[in-house]
Design a protein around this motif. Structure first.
Motif, PDB file in Angstrom:
ATOM      1  N   UNK A 340       2.904   0.778  -0.153  1.00 48.31           N
ATOM      2  CA  UNK A 340       1.539   1.260  -0.355  1.00 48.31           C
ATOM      3  C   UNK A 340       1.453   2.766  -0.179  1.00 48.31           C
ATOM      4  N   UNK A 341       0.335   3.326  -0.616  1.00 45.07           N
ATOM      5  CA  UNK A 341       0.104   4.762  -0.448  1.00 45.07           C
ATOM      6  C   UNK A 341       0.074   5.143   1.030  1.00 45.07           C
ATOM      7  N   UNK A 369      -3.616   1.714  -9.386  1.00 42.30           N
ATOM      8  CA  UNK A 369      -4.420   1.913 -10.589  1.00 42.30           C
ATOM      9  C   UNK A 369      -4.553   3.414 -10.853  1.00 42.30           C
ATOM     10  N   UNK A 370      -4.588   3.764 -12.122  1.00 44.29           N
ATOM     11  CA  UNK A 370      -4.853   5.145 -12.512  1.00 44.29           C
ATOM     12  C   UNK A 370      -6.339   5.245 -12.812  1.00 44.29           C
ATOM     13  N   UNK A 390      -4.769   2.589  -4.497  1.00 43.36           N
ATOM     14  CA  UNK A 390      -4.580   1.193  -4.124  1.00 43.36           C
ATOM     15  C   UNK A 390      -5.530   0.889  -2.972  1.00 43.36           C
ATOM     16  N   UNK A 391      -5.389  -0.272  -2.371  1.00 46.00           N
ATOM     17  CA  UNK A 391      -6.323  -0.677  -1.329  1.00 46.00           C
ATOM     18  C   UNK A 391      -6.257   0.207  -0.091  1.00 46.00           C
ATOM     19  N   UNK A 392      -5.130   0.950   0.083  1.00 48.49           N
ATOM     20  CA  UNK A 392      -4.971   1.762   1.290  1.00 48.49           C
ATOM     21  C   UNK A 392      -5.389   3.205   1.111  1.00 48.49           C
ATOM     22  N   UNK A 393      -5.660   3.639  -0.130  1.00 50.51           N
ATOM     23  CA  UNK A 393      -6.044   5.034  -0.312  1.00 50.51           C
ATOM     24  C   UNK A 393      -5.895   5.499  -1.741  1.00 50.51           C
TER      25      UNK A 393
END
Length: 440
Positions: A340-341, A369-370, A390-393
């Motif tokens: 993840x990010x 996602x872009x 993403x969901x983390x940032x």
């Protein structure tokens, strides 16, 4: 014999054109088998043909020999070799190259003096003395640079931006004379970027902080462990010979190619190839080529290479080199180490804690996602930024990133992307789909 300064190299140039051409070639890319001892400097420079030019310099003359067709003495290749030597980008060699030994022998025969023997070991005492002299010169140069930095900060960044290019070039030249070439290059580059970047103040402040940290690390090098000291040596530009690395810390494959990036500043071409081992270790292979030279053939993103990689000393992710040409490539489509990010940022923060001047970090991102950062409806473009989220940032994409290619490949859905995290932005290098990997 002590190493020449940059001004001494300039003095022996036959004309300004040769000096300018020599500076373009004074980069590691086109050179191989370089070395030096008390009286000779030698190396092979790849020219336009298949056979490299053999370059030798007798420091006692001085005298110069190059197999290129130029009628100038010294030619641009000899000047470039002297520049690399004066900047400390080659170490003492215990064995003289055959072509340099033959030339030195011919000169010695004409002069009635003994030539340096190829199998004569380097004098440990002389080598230790040269090392001591270099450290003294570097220490003095770093201390002078710290005073320059203090004056720069005291005067303010706005005043620094108003300075002419000579302000930055003079500081860089003093660092080159002190045999701190990597730091010198950063200072020289800053003189251009403060006028070219819209975010120049933020960039310069960050760079000044990195320079100060490098100088502090150098002055405190006696307290560092081996990996930390190796990172500092890279930061100041203390080169390590490729032969020493090739014979050192090696690890067999398979290695998976995560992605690659090429850059060209008009003087030096660079190619970065990121590799991942099956256990998660990530390394980066750096290839260089001088002005007008060809870079190494790039490896395809997603290729699984059966190759032995030799690793440079330092902290992760480490620089590496292929011990032999890669063979047995087969494609894979699953991105190794996808994460993840938030975890990528945490890994980057840990790397910066070890080496705060590190420029870039690997980012194997899973399911991002872009998205556009412009107006309503997620449209990017002027006045907005494109992000990988993403969901983390979320992280902005670097200027010039192939946004429309990313959108076309992903269809607006989450997709695995490998890229480089640099200065708070992401440079995408490859997209990992279910049936293929696309290099960007």
């Amino acid at each position: 014999m002590s190493r020449w300064t940059a001004s001494q190299v300039t003095e022996v140039a036959p004309d300004a054109a040769s000096l300018a051409a020599g500076r373009k070639l004074a980069v590691p890319g086109p050179w191989r088998e370089t070395g030096c001892n008390d009286v000779l400097v030698w190396g092979q420079c790849q020219g336009g043909g298949k056979t490299p030019y053999q370059v030798s310099v007798d420091l006692t003359g001085p005298a110069y020999r190059c197999s290129c067709p130029s009628r100038k003495f010294p030619c641009k290749h000899a000047l470039a070799l002297l520049m690399l030597w004066s900047e400390g980008r080659m170490d003492d060699s215990g064995q003289v190259a055959a072509f340099a030994e033959e030339w030195a022998g011919q000169r010695a025969a004409r002069a009635g003096a003994p030539a340096p023997a190829a199998d004569k070991p380097a004098d440990p005492a002389a080598r230790a003395k040269r090392l001591e002299q270099r450290l003294v010169r570097m220490d003095a140069g770093i201390e002078d640079f710290r005073l320059w930095l203090t004056d720069l900060v005291r005067s303010g960044l706005a005043a620094a931006r108003a300075q002419p290019y000579s302000f930055w070039d003079d500081a860089a030249a003093r660092l080159v004379d002190a045999q701190v070439p990597a730091l010198a290059e950063r200072v020289r580059e800053a003189g251009s970027l403060v006028h070219a970047r819209p975010d120049w103040a933020h960039h310069l402040l960050a760079e000044v902080g990195r320079w100060w940290t490098i100088s502090c690390a150098w002055q405190g090098r006696d307290r560092l462990d081996a990996d930390e000291l190796a990172d500092v040596r890279v930061a100041v530009g203390w080169a390590q010979s490729s032969e020493e690395v090739r014979d050192g810390d090696a690890r067999p494959g398979p290695w998976t190619v995560l992605g690659a990036h090429r850059s060209d500043d008009g003087r030096l071409q660079q190619q970065r190839t990121w590799l991942a081992h099956d256990d998660g270790e990530v390394v980066v292979v750096l290839d260089f080529a001088g002005y007008g030279q060809a870079l190494a053939v790039p490896q395809l993103s997603g290729a699984r290479l059966d190759v032995v990689v030799s690793r440079y000393p330092g902290s992760d992710p480490r620089r590496a080199m292929f011990r032999d040409p890669p063979a047995g490539a087969e494609p894979v489509t699953a991105l190794p180490g996808r994460t993840s990010l938030a975890e990528v940022h945490a890994a980057a923060a840990a790397a910066l804690a070890r080496a705060p001047w590190r420029d870039r970090h690997p980012a194997p991102l899973a399911g991002v996602r872009i998205v556009g950062g412009g107006g309503e409806g997620g449209e990017g473009g002027e006045g907005g930024e494109w992000h990988a989220s993403d969901a983390s940032g979320s992280v902005p994409l670097a200027a010039g990133a192939p946004v429309w290619m990313l959108l076309a490949l992903s269809g607006g859905e989450p997709v695995d992307v490998f890229g480089e995290l640099e200065s708070g932005v992401l440079r995408p290098l490859s997209v990992w789909l279910e049936d293929r990997v696309v290099g960007l």
